[in-house]
Every structure is written in C-alpha cells, then in structure tokens.
Design an enzyme around this catalytic site. Structure first.
Site, PDB file in Angstrom:
ATOM      1  N   GLN A 149      -4.270  -2.074  10.499  1.00 20.97           N
ATOM      2  CA  GLN A 149      -4.057  -3.322   9.757  1.00 20.97           C
ATOM      3  C   GLN A 149      -4.901  -4.406  10.553  1.00 20.97           C
ATOM      4  OE1 GLN A 149      -3.183  -3.926   6.828  1.00 20.97           O
ATOM      5  NE2 GLN A 149      -3.769  -6.135   6.773  1.00 20.97           N
ATOM      6  N   LYS A 193       0.986  -1.079  -0.096  1.00 24.70           N
ATOM      7  CA  LYS A 193      -0.053   0.012  -0.065  1.00 24.70           C
ATOM      8  C   LYS A 193       0.828   1.356  -0.036  1.00 24.70           C
ATOM      9  CE  LYS A 193      -3.784  -2.134   2.271  1.00 24.70           C
ATOM     10  NZ  LYS A 193      -4.427  -2.231   3.748  1.00 24.70           N
ATOM     11  N   ASP A 245     -10.784   2.845   5.095  1.00 24.82           N
ATOM     12  CA  ASP A 245     -11.399   1.731   4.791  1.00 24.82           C
ATOM     13  C   ASP A 245     -12.895   1.855   4.452  1.00 24.82           C
ATOM     14  OD1 ASP A 245      -9.733  -0.530   4.566  1.00 24.82           O
ATOM     15  OD2 ASP A 245      -9.576  -0.628   6.569  1.00 24.82           O
TER      16      ASP A 245
END
Length: 293
Positions: free
Chosen positions: A97, A53, A120
C-alpha cells in the site's frame, strides 16, 4: 441528451460473482487463492482502503493475509516482509500500500516483489512484457485500473475496435499503461496521449470517441471539450477539504456538465474505482489458476 452511466459498482459485482465460482473450483482442487497487503504505518486512508480490499476478497472466498509494520520500520524490515510473502505458497498475489514512509525507498521495495505475485500489475517486468506482447494471450498480471477501464466499457456493450481514445495523463498507474492495453490487437483502439504539459489539449479531446481522464486535475475536462455522444471515463482524483463541513471531498477530472454532452459517462466516485479492486482480485485468482497449470 444525458449520458448513459457506466456503473462500476454493478460491473464489479458481476466480476466478483464470476470470481466466486472460479475460487470454488480452485478450492475443489485444493487451492485457496491468497491475497495479501503490506501496510507500513497507520495512515487512516490507507487503513480504510486495505480493510475494504480484505472485506471484499473474504466475501468471495479468498484467503486474506494482512501484514502491517510500524511507521518507523526500516528498509530492511520492509524488504524482509516482501521476501517472506514471495516465499509463502499460500500467498498468490499481494500489494504494497502506497505511499510508504519517506525514509523507505519505494522503488527498491516494489522491484523486490515477485513479478508472478504482483497483484497491481505494475512491476517493471510485467509492464515490460506488456510492451512486448501485442498479439498473444497475456499470462502476466495486468495493471488493474487500465484493465478496469476497458472491462467497464466492454461489459456495457461498447466496442473499442477502431475507436479513437484520448488518454489524459502520463502516470504509471493509469496513463502510461492505458495505451499499451488499448492498442493490443484484441482491443484494437487508436490512442492519443495528452497531459498537463500539452499546451492545448482541447483539439485532441474534441476528436475523441473515448476520453480516459486520469490527470488528477479537478474538472479539467469541460463540456465543450467533448464530442457529442463520446464515452468519458473519469479516473482522476482530487481531494479538497469542504469549508462548510471540514470533511475531505473527492472530485474527478470531468466537469459535471459533461453529462449533458457525452453518450456514456463513468462517474467519479462510483465508476472505475470499484473496477480496480475487482481486477486486483482477478489478478490474484488468475495467479492461483496459473499455479495449477
């Protein structure tokens, strides 16, 4: 008939090119979009995913912020880091995460994220606003994977208006928010939701113009479950150890034979996965743009 492949790598590359232009415009106004990750512990798969990412976000000009804590970090340690990112004006969006170590209360951590910085799109506040907002433009972060599914279809010229979509799965990452996005008036699809508790999902699947498979059950969707010409998006993930190589192998929810029946197929890997990362970065760039509004 062999299905047309819905190539997530190509579509995500196009999104990243567009984002690079928007980032350049933001920098010209004195703002560099900042994306952060919080990693607790040293899980190799999580480290790999987080690293990917950051590599992609840096490549398009974003400010990449990596924050790590040891596996024995306390609940207070993690929450203090969340508070720090919430207050950091250079961070426009971030993710924690998962999975977190078992001694950490994951719900408490996720609910502590500033909804405006929820990269998210899964914060309860943002999901609640999505539930309430059927007609108006969205000004809150959207769930990345469901948004990626829709974006992948649209970028391949597939019109979802009036289509019957069967969503397989009921998880918070894909299944539950998928129907919320699809039934917004600007998409205007009709949605049926089935899951592993559905006694026989085949009759529903065979009616579908589009199947979004996100149950996490290896090869759950068979060729005889699919209406000829339907669009199939494989989002489920099952990891198994290959007995010959000893390496982990990823399988999707869709049996490979479906390619001979479907009209469109998003494979796994290589389909929606790259889109999820591209839309994660999109959420952060949009947050940076809103900060100047």
């Amino acid at each position: 008939m062999t299905a047309q492949v819905l190539d997530g790598r190509a579509a995500s590359a196009a999104i990243k090119e567009e984002l690079a232009e928007r980032i350049a415009a933001l920098k010209a106004r004195g703002v560099t979009p900042g994306i952060a990750t919080v990693l607790v512990g040293a899980d190799p798969a999580s480290q790999l995913y987080v690293g990917m990412k950051h590599k992609q976000s840096e490549a398009i000009g974003m400010n990449s912020i990596q924050r790590e804590l040891p596996a024995d970090a306390t609940q207070e340690d993690v929450e203090a880091l969340i508070d720090e990112l919430n207050a950091d004006p250079t961070c426009h969006g971030y993710i924690v995460q998962l999975p977190l170590p078992k001694h950490i209360d994951t719900d408490r951590v996720l609910e502590r994220i500033d909804p405006a910085k929820d990269a998210d799109g899964l914060h309860p506040t943002n999901l609640g606003k999505l539930v309430l907002n059927v007609n108006s433009p969205i000004s809150t972060p959207l769930p990345c994977t469901p948004r990626g599914v829709i974006e992948l279809l649209l970028r391949n010229g597939y019109d979802l208006n009036g289509k019957h979509v069967v969503v397989v799965g009921r998880g918070v990452t894909i299944g539950r928010p998928m129907g919320l996005l699809l039934t917004r008036r600007d998409i205007n699809a009709t949605v049926t939701q089935v899951h592993t508790g559905t006694p026989d999902m085949s009759p529903y699947l065979r009616q579908a113009d589009v199947i979004v498979a996100g149950a996490g059950v290896k090869h759950l969707i068979k060729a005889d479950d699919v209406k000829p010409g339907a669009a199939i998006l494989d989002v489920g993930v099952t990891r198994e150890t290959d007995p010959e190589t000893g390496k982990n192998k990823v399988y999707g929810d869709v049996d490979p034979a479906v390619a001979e029946v479907a009209g469109y197929l998003s494979p796994n890997p290589g389909g929606v996965g790259p889109m999820t990362v591209a839309l994660l970065m999109t959420n952060v760039v949009e947050a940076a743009e809103r900060s100047l509004a």
